[in-house]
Scaffold this motif. Structure first.
Motif, mmCIF file in Angstrom:
data_model
loop_
_atom_site.group_PDB
_atom_site.id
_atom_site.type_symbol
_atom_site.label_atom_id
_atom_site.label_comp_id
_atom_site.label_asym_id
_atom_site.label_seq_id
_atom_site.Cartn_x
_atom_site.Cartn_y
_atom_site.Cartn_z
ATOM 1 N N LEU A 85 31.540 73.805 -0.482
ATOM 2 C CA LEU A 85 30.474 73.937 -1.480
ATOM 3 C C LEU A 85 30.169 75.396 -1.793
ATOM 4 C CD1 LEU A 85 27.982 71.154 -0.325
ATOM 5 C CD2 LEU A 85 29.473 71.147 -2.339
ATOM 6 N N LEU A 86 30.209 76.250 -0.782
ATOM 7 C CA LEU A 86 29.930 77.670 -0.998
ATOM 8 C C LEU A 86 30.989 78.320 -1.890
ATOM 9 C CD1 LEU A 86 28.293 80.241 -0.315
ATOM 10 C CD2 LEU A 86 29.788 80.527 1.669
ATOM 11 N N GLY A 106 32.736 71.290 5.015
ATOM 12 C CA GLY A 106 32.107 70.783 3.789
ATOM 13 C C GLY A 106 31.175 71.813 3.170
ATOM 14 N N ALA A 107 30.393 72.478 4.019
ATOM 15 C CA ALA A 107 29.480 73.515 3.523
ATOM 16 C C ALA A 107 30.265 74.690 2.931
ATOM 17 C CB ALA A 107 28.572 73.994 4.653
ATOM 18 N N VAL A 125 31.104 69.127 8.865
ATOM 19 C CA VAL A 125 29.942 69.672 8.161
ATOM 20 C C VAL A 125 30.174 71.134 7.798
ATOM 21 C CG1 VAL A 125 27.500 70.271 8.415
ATOM 22 C CG2 VAL A 125 28.313 68.038 9.166
ATOM 23 N N ILE A 126 30.745 71.910 8.714
ATOM 24 C CA ILE A 126 31.008 73.323 8.456
ATOM 25 C C ILE A 126 31.996 73.476 7.307
ATOM 26 C CG2 ILE A 126 32.076 75.424 9.391
ATOM 27 C CD1 ILE A 126 30.875 74.564 12.138
#
Length: 99
Positions: A60-61, A56-57, A53-54
Motif C-alpha cells: 500500500l505504501l 501488505g502495508a 501484514v507487513i
C-alpha cells in the motif's frame, strides 16, 4: 521465488538513492506493489500473519495509483529501511525461497 523477489526489490530500492529519471521511480513503485503483494500472499499461505501484514502495508505504501508524498529525503530513508529489511529477512528465513 520469495528470495528472488526480495533481492530484486532490495536492489531496486537501493538504486533509488541515485538520481534517476522519474520513470524509474514509477517503475519501482509498480514492481514493489506486485512484489509485496506476492510476498504477502505467500506469507498468508504459510500462516505467517505478521509478515503478511507487513508486506501488505508496504504494498500500500509503494503503490503507484494514490501516491503518498513524503519528499525525496524521507522516501530515501523508507527505501533504505525496506531494502535492509528485505535482505535481513533472507537470513532470518533461510529455508524461504527454495520452493
Amino acid at each position: 521465488m520469495d528470495k528472488t523477489i526480495k533481492i530484486i526489490l532490495a536492489i531496486l530500492f537501493f538504486l533509488c538513492l541515485i538520481d534517476m529519471p522519474y520513470g524509474y521511480y514509477q517503475l519501482v513503485r509498480f514492481v514493489a506493489l506486485v512484489g509485496f503483494t506476492v510476498l504477502a500472499y505467500q506469507a498468508n499461505k504459510q500462516g505467517k500473519q505478521t509478515e503478511m501484514v507487513i508486506y501488505g502495508a508496504l504494498a500500500l505504501l509503494f503503490q503507484p495509483f494514490f501516491k503518498i508524498a513524503l519528499g525525496r529525503e524521507l522516501w530515501n530513508i523508507v527505501d533504505v529501511i525496506a531494502g535492509i529489511g528485505l535482505l535481513i529477512s533472507l537470513f532470518m528465513n533461510p529455508k524461504e525461497g527454495r520452493n
